[in-house]
Scaffold this active site. Structure first.
Site, short mmCIF file in Angstrom:
data_model
loop_
_atom_site.label_atom_id
_atom_site.label_comp_id
_atom_site.label_asym_id
_atom_site.label_seq_id
_atom_site.Cartn_x
_atom_site.Cartn_y
_atom_site.Cartn_z
N HIS A 17 0.85 -1.20 0.00
CA HIS A 17 0.00 0.00 0.00
C HIS A 17 0.88 1.25 0.00
O HIS A 17 0.63 2.21 -0.74
CB HIS A 17 -0.87 0.08 1.27
CG HIS A 17 -1.93 -0.97 1.39
ND1 HIS A 17 -2.09 -1.72 2.53
CD2 HIS A 17 -2.89 -1.38 0.53
CE1 HIS A 17 -3.12 -2.55 2.38
NE2 HIS A 17 -3.61 -2.36 1.17
N LYS A 41 -15.58 -7.62 4.91
CA LYS A 41 -15.07 -8.64 5.85
C LYS A 41 -14.83 -7.96 7.20
O LYS A 41 -14.32 -6.85 7.23
CB LYS A 41 -13.75 -9.20 5.34
CG LYS A 41 -13.93 -10.27 4.28
CD LYS A 41 -12.61 -10.89 3.91
CE LYS A 41 -12.15 -10.40 2.56
NZ LYS A 41 -10.74 -10.50 2.30
N ARG A 90 -2.13 -5.44 -8.34
CA ARG A 90 -0.99 -6.36 -8.15
C ARG A 90 -0.87 -7.34 -9.31
O ARG A 90 0.19 -7.53 -9.86
CB ARG A 90 -1.18 -7.16 -6.85
CG ARG A 90 -0.95 -6.34 -5.61
CD ARG A 90 -1.44 -7.06 -4.40
NE ARG A 90 -2.87 -7.34 -4.52
CZ ARG A 90 -3.64 -7.75 -3.54
NH1 ARG A 90 -3.11 -7.98 -2.36
NH2 ARG A 90 -4.92 -7.96 -3.72
N SER A 128 -3.05 -7.80 2.80
CA SER A 128 -3.30 -7.68 4.25
C SER A 128 -3.76 -9.02 4.82
O SER A 128 -3.37 -9.41 5.92
CB SER A 128 -4.38 -6.64 4.53
OG SER A 128 -4.00 -5.38 4.06
#
Ligand code: PNS
Length: 164
Positions: A17, A41, A90, A128
């Protein structure tokens, strides 16, 4: 003034990030890192913790602000008078979801462009959720997240282990 919002859950912020945020500061006058308060989530960290870690990690970047938001991202971007929503990409696997979100945001407000920065290859595998999984099983997360985050995660997961 060119303003970008850079949204995410940041549960926790990773070096991937930060790579995207730093590169965005070269392209925009102001980058507002926007932390979603209630991600889909259930987050491990509170919104306050996620914001504090980000503020600390970006304290030397003078054109970065960190703020929480709830509701639609496009409404937050409008309130902040942002020209762009900035995201990191990504791999191809990110593309489909990001493409859908970008098209939906474009439908909601075509004046705010979504711009993608391709993550540096050394962080292309990093997420993460993977950081949380590795930390949970006592793996080393140094170099993947800011120092303060790895110290906190070690504390959290060690405490949980002692309780079991
Ligand atoms: O880090 P994440 O979890 O991939 O971030 C996802 C985020 C916060 C960018 C996304 O869930 C979001 O924009 N949520 C706000 C709700 C919204 O605007 N939905 C409509 C557009 S898809």
């Amino acid at each position: 003034m060119r303003i970008a919002v850079c949204p995410g859950s940041f549960d926790p912020v990773t070096e991937g990030h930060l790579d995207v945020i730093k590169r965005a500061t070269q392209l925009f006058d102001k980058v507002i890192v926007s932390v979603i308060e209630n991600p889909r989530k259930k987050p491990l960290l509170s919104v306050k913790q996620r914001i504090n870690f980000l503020k600390n990690a970006t304290k030397d970047l003078s054109n970065v602000e960190v703020e929480g938001f709830s509701g639609l991202l496009i409404d937050f971007a409008r309130r902040k008078k942002a020209n762009a929503i900035l995201k990191g990409l990504r791999a191809v696997s990110d593309f489909e979801y990001e493409f859908q979100m970008a098209q939906m945001n474009r439908k909601l407000d075509s004046k705010i462009e979504t711009i993608f920065i391709i993550t540096s290859p050394i962080f292309a595998y990093l997420s993460s959720s993977m950081v949380k999984e590795v930390a949970q099983y006592n793996g080393c997360i140094e170099g993947l997240v800011p120092k303060e985050v790895s110290v906190e995660f070690n504390k959290v997961f060690q405490k949980n282990k002692r309780r079991k």
